[in-house]
Design a protein around this motif. Sequence first.
Motif, PDB file in Angstrom:
ATOM      1  N   UNK A  32     -28.430  46.858 -35.308  1.00  0.00           N
ATOM      2  CA  UNK A  32     -29.311  48.317 -35.633  1.00  0.00           C
ATOM      3  C   UNK A  32     -30.208  48.687 -34.418  1.00  0.00           C
ATOM      4  N   UNK A  33     -29.786  50.463 -34.567  1.00  0.00           N
ATOM      5  CA  UNK A  33     -30.195  51.687 -33.567  1.00  0.00           C
ATOM      6  C   UNK A  33     -30.732  51.474 -33.699  1.00  0.00           C
ATOM      7  N   UNK A  34     -31.692  51.399 -34.113  1.00  0.00           N
ATOM      8  CA  UNK A  34     -33.659  51.749 -34.516  1.00  0.00           C
ATOM      9  C   UNK A  34     -34.575  50.500 -34.531  1.00  0.00           C
ATOM     10  N   UNK A  35     -34.037  49.408 -34.191  1.00  0.00           N
ATOM     11  CA  UNK A  35     -35.232  48.025 -34.494  1.00  0.00           C
ATOM     12  C   UNK A  35     -36.479  48.593 -34.272  1.00  0.00           C
ATOM     13  N   UNK A  36     -37.748  48.018 -35.115  1.00  0.00           N
ATOM     14  CA  UNK A  36     -39.176  48.058 -35.025  1.00  0.00           C
ATOM     15  C   UNK A  36     -39.723  46.526 -35.444  1.00  0.00           C
ATOM     16  N   UNK A  37     -39.331  45.577 -35.055  1.00  0.00           N
ATOM     17  CA  UNK A  37     -39.434  44.246 -35.111  1.00  0.00           C
ATOM     18  C   UNK A  37     -39.439  43.919 -36.671  1.00  0.00           C
ATOM     19  N   UNK A  38     -39.294  44.473 -37.604  1.00  0.00           N
ATOM     20  CA  UNK A  38     -39.032  43.900 -39.070  1.00  0.00           C
ATOM     21  C   UNK A  38     -37.876  44.030 -39.778  1.00  0.00           C
ATOM     22  N   UNK A  39     -37.321  43.599 -40.916  1.00  0.00           N
ATOM     23  CA  UNK A  39     -35.564  44.149 -41.277  1.00  0.00           C
ATOM     24  C   UNK A  39     -36.075  44.090 -42.668  1.00  0.00           C
ATOM     25  N   UNK A  40     -36.531  43.221 -43.394  1.00  0.00           N
ATOM     26  CA  UNK A  40     -36.589  42.920 -44.938  1.00  0.00           C
ATOM     27  C   UNK A  40     -37.540  44.077 -45.558  1.00  0.00           C
ATOM     28  N   UNK A  41     -36.647  44.453 -46.992  1.00  0.00           N
ATOM     29  CA  UNK A  41     -37.345  45.404 -47.114  1.00  0.00           C
ATOM     30  C   UNK A  41     -36.835  46.970 -46.950  1.00  0.00           C
ATOM     31  N   UNK A  42     -36.289  47.413 -45.526  1.00  0.00           N
ATOM     32  CA  UNK A  42     -36.211  48.713 -45.378  1.00  0.00           C
ATOM     33  C   UNK A  42     -34.675  49.032 -46.194  1.00  0.00           C
ATOM     34  N   UNK A  43     -34.871  50.331 -46.792  1.00  0.00           N
ATOM     35  CA  UNK A  43     -33.670  51.196 -46.499  1.00  0.00           C
ATOM     36  C   UNK A  43     -33.029  51.778 -45.385  1.00  0.00           C
ATOM     37  N   UNK A  44     -31.326  51.348 -45.189  1.00  0.00           N
ATOM     38  CA  UNK A  44     -30.982  51.573 -43.989  1.00  0.00           C
ATOM     39  C   UNK A  44     -29.125  52.102 -44.854  1.00  0.00           C
ATOM     40  N   UNK A  45     -29.408  52.745 -43.718  1.00  0.00           N
ATOM     41  CA  UNK A  45     -27.687  53.384 -43.255  1.00  0.00           C
ATOM     42  C   UNK A  45     -27.308  53.061 -42.475  1.00  0.00           C
ATOM     43  N   UNK A  46     -25.276  52.496 -43.058  1.00  0.00           N
ATOM     44  CA  UNK A  46     -24.794  52.184 -42.321  1.00  0.00           C
ATOM     45  C   UNK A  46     -23.040  52.333 -42.334  1.00  0.00           C
ATOM     46  N   UNK A  47     -22.625  51.413 -41.490  1.00  0.00           N
ATOM     47  CA  UNK A  47     -20.824  52.125 -41.241  1.00  0.00           C
ATOM     48  C   UNK A  47     -20.144  50.758 -42.085  1.00  0.00           C
ATOM     49  N   UNK A  48     -19.681  51.113 -43.046  1.00  0.00           N
ATOM     50  CA  UNK A  48     -19.158  49.743 -44.062  1.00  0.00           C
ATOM     51  C   UNK A  48     -18.021  49.212 -42.870  1.00  0.00           C
ATOM     52  N   UNK A  49     -18.279  47.433 -43.176  1.00  0.00           N
ATOM     53  CA  UNK A  49     -17.079  46.642 -41.877  1.00  0.00           C
ATOM     54  C   UNK A  49     -15.569  46.998 -42.803  1.00  0.00           C
ATOM     55  N   UNK A  50     -14.697  46.513 -41.967  1.00  0.00           N
ATOM     56  CA  UNK A  50     -13.433  46.235 -42.818  1.00  0.00           C
ATOM     57  C   UNK A  50     -14.404  44.809 -43.378  1.00  0.00           C
ATOM     58  N   UNK A  51     -13.055  44.887 -44.494  1.00  0.00           N
ATOM     59  CA  UNK A  51     -12.625  43.084 -44.930  1.00  0.00           C
ATOM     60  C   UNK A  51     -13.238  41.937 -43.949  1.00  0.00           C
ATOM     61  N   UNK A  56     -22.584  47.787 -39.515  1.00  0.00           N
ATOM     62  CA  UNK A  56     -22.353  48.239 -37.448  1.00  0.00           C
ATOM     63  C   UNK A  56     -23.213  49.402 -37.588  1.00  0.00           C
ATOM     64  N   UNK A  57     -23.630  50.246 -36.492  1.00  0.00           N
ATOM     65  CA  UNK A  57     -24.166  51.390 -36.754  1.00  0.00           C
ATOM     66  C   UNK A  57     -25.415  51.458 -37.760  1.00  0.00           C
ATOM     67  N   UNK A  58     -26.092  50.832 -37.616  1.00  0.00           N
ATOM     68  CA  UNK A  58     -27.482  50.547 -38.721  1.00  0.00           C
ATOM     69  C   UNK A  58     -27.813  51.141 -38.664  1.00  0.00           C
ATOM     70  N   UNK A  59     -29.336  52.052 -39.452  1.00  0.00           N
ATOM     71  CA  UNK A  59     -30.230  52.983 -39.475  1.00  0.00           C
ATOM     72  C   UNK A  59     -31.374  52.956 -40.394  1.00  0.00           C
ATOM     73  N   UNK A  60     -32.228  52.246 -39.820  1.00  0.00           N
ATOM     74  CA  UNK A  60     -33.433  52.482 -40.376  1.00  0.00           C
ATOM     75  C   UNK A  60     -33.682  53.768 -40.955  1.00  0.00           C
ATOM     76  N   UNK A  61     -33.904  53.476 -42.065  1.00  0.00           N
ATOM     77  CA  UNK A  61     -34.507  54.828 -42.783  1.00  0.00           C
ATOM     78  C   UNK A  61     -36.081  54.474 -43.134  1.00  0.00           C
TER      79      UNK A  61
END
Length: 85
Positions: A32-51, A56-61
């Motif tokens: 998570x690029x911009x962690x804020x101490x909580x995760x659940x419930x946040x919309x995110x933008x991220x790079x889809x992983x390979x199978x 990765x490169x998750x950004x909390x919106x």
Amino acid sequence: MQGRIVKFHDDLKVGVIETPDGRKYRFKPNQVVNPNGRFVGYDVDFVRPRPGGKAKDIILLTGSIFQVFADPRNGGSRFPSRRVI
């Protein structure tokens, strides 16, 4: 890709992102690029992983775009501030 964090297990240090099409991707909190101490419930933008990989490169919106570029080591921006004289 975009999705929403639906689970995070603090003991295991692993979470789950669910996308609008119902797919689920695991992630580690250090991705998570911009962690804020909580995760659940946040919309995110991220790079889809390979199978078989993790998201990765998750950004909390949440918050401002400037928080994404903040340097967590010093609590400020990576970019030098302008000095007003």
